[in-house]
Write an enzyme that holds these catalytic residues in place. Structure first.
Site, PDB file in Angstrom:
ATOM      1  N   ALA A  71       0.836  -0.976   0.067  1.00  0.00           N
ATOM      2  CA  ALA A  71       0.519   0.207   0.053  1.00  0.00           C
ATOM      3  C   ALA A  71       0.907   0.985  -0.016  1.00  0.00           C
ATOM      4  CB  ALA A  71      -0.676  -0.087   0.839  1.00  0.00           C
ATOM      5  N   ASP A  72       0.486   2.342  -0.570  1.00  0.00           N
ATOM      6  CA  ASP A  72       1.296   3.555  -0.601  1.00  0.00           C
ATOM      7  C   ASP A  72       0.093   4.493  -0.241  1.00  0.00           C
ATOM      8  OD1 ASP A  72       3.558   4.754  -0.821  1.00  0.00           O
ATOM      9  OD2 ASP A  72       1.871   6.654  -2.067  1.00  0.00           O
ATOM     10  N   THR A  73       0.006   5.370   0.694  1.00  0.00           N
ATOM     11  CA  THR A  73      -0.947   6.470   1.103  1.00  0.00           C
ATOM     12  C   THR A  73      -0.268   8.070   0.492  1.00  0.00           C
ATOM     13  OG1 THR A  73      -2.092   5.530   3.247  1.00  0.00           O
ATOM     14  CG2 THR A  73      -2.389   7.539   2.804  1.00  0.00           C
ATOM     15  N   GLY A 108      -3.235   3.657  -2.098  1.00  0.00           N
ATOM     16  CA  GLY A 108      -3.717   2.391  -3.114  1.00  0.00           C
ATOM     17  C   GLY A 108      -2.565   1.259  -2.714  1.00  0.00           C
TER      18      GLY A 108
END
Length: 193
Positions: A71-73, A108
C-alpha cells in the site's frame, strides 16, 4: 485459507488495522524500494503506481501459497501532493495548507500472489477547521508527525480537535482502507466465512 498473508509495511497503524480483521498474517519488508513516479502522473494515480512497484519488488521471492499486501498513501491538498514532512518547518507548512480546507487522502493497495493481482485505490475527503499556529505547534512538538503523509495522524490529537468532516473511509486516512481489503480477501477465499 488459500494463502499465507504478508503485509509489506513497518507501519504500526497498518499492522493494527490488518490485525483487526482477525486473520493471521506476517510482516515482510524489503528495503530500498524505488518509490518514484512519472512527473506527469495525476495525483490520484500515484499511490496505486507506487503500490504496484512495491508489489513487483516482492514477486520474485514469493511462493505460490503466499499473498502480499502492499500500500501507499498520499495526501492531496490544492493539487499538491503532501508526503511525509522533512522537518518541523515542513510539517507546519503542510498543516497550514490543510487548515480550513478539504483535502483528499488516497491509498493505493495491491493484493498480489504469484499468478494474480487485485489493485485498487480508495479516496477519502477530510475537512479541517481553521487551525491556529498554537494548535499546529503544539501538535508538531508533542506528536512529531514526521512519519505521516500530510504531517498528521487522524487518530491523534490533531484529528480530535481539527477534523470537522469526513467523507469516505476513516481507516483509509489512518493508512489502510481495511473494509475494502476485507472484501477483496473474502472474494479471494482468504476469509474463512
Amino acid at each position: 485459507m488459500n494463502y499465507r498473508i504478508f503485509l509489506a509495511s513497518n507501519s504500526p497503524r497498518r499492522k493494527e488495522l490488518l490485525s483487526g480483521l482477525g486473520i493471521p498474517f506476517e510482516v515482510r519488508v524489503n528495503g530500498d524500494i524505488d518509490e518514484s513516479y512519472p512527473s506527469d502522473l495525476p495525483p490520484e494515480a500515484i499511490p496505486l503506481h507506487i503500490s504496484r512497484k512495491k508489489a513487483a519488488a516482492y514477486l520474485q521471492t514469493m511462493s505460490a501459497d503466499e499473498l502480499i499486501i502492499t500500500a501507499d498513501t498520499v495526501v492531496v491538498a490544492s493539487g499538491e501532493i503532501l508526503g511525509k514532512p522533512a522537518d518541523a518547518s515542513d510539517a507546519h507548512r503542510m498543516l497550514r495548507l490543510l487548515s480550513g480546507t478539504t483535502h483528499q487522502v488516497i491509498t493505493g493497495v495491491c493484493l498480489t500472489t504469484t499468478d494474480h493481482q487485485v489493485a485498487f485505490s480508495v479516496t477519502t475527503d477530510v475537512t479541517f477547521k481553521d487551525l491556529s499556529d498554537e494548535e499546529i505547534h503544539y501538535y508538531i512538538d508533542h506528536y512529531r508527525p514526521y512519519d505521516k503523509a500530510g504531517a498528521y495522524g487522524i487518530q491523534e490529537w490533531i484529528g480530535y480537535i481539527g477534523v470537522t468532516g469526513l467523507h469516505g473511509s476513516y481507516f483509509n486516512v489512518m493508512g489502510l482502507p481495511i473494509q475494502r481489503i476485507y472484501e477483496e480477501l473474502r472474494k479471494m477465499g482468504c476469509i474463512p466465512f
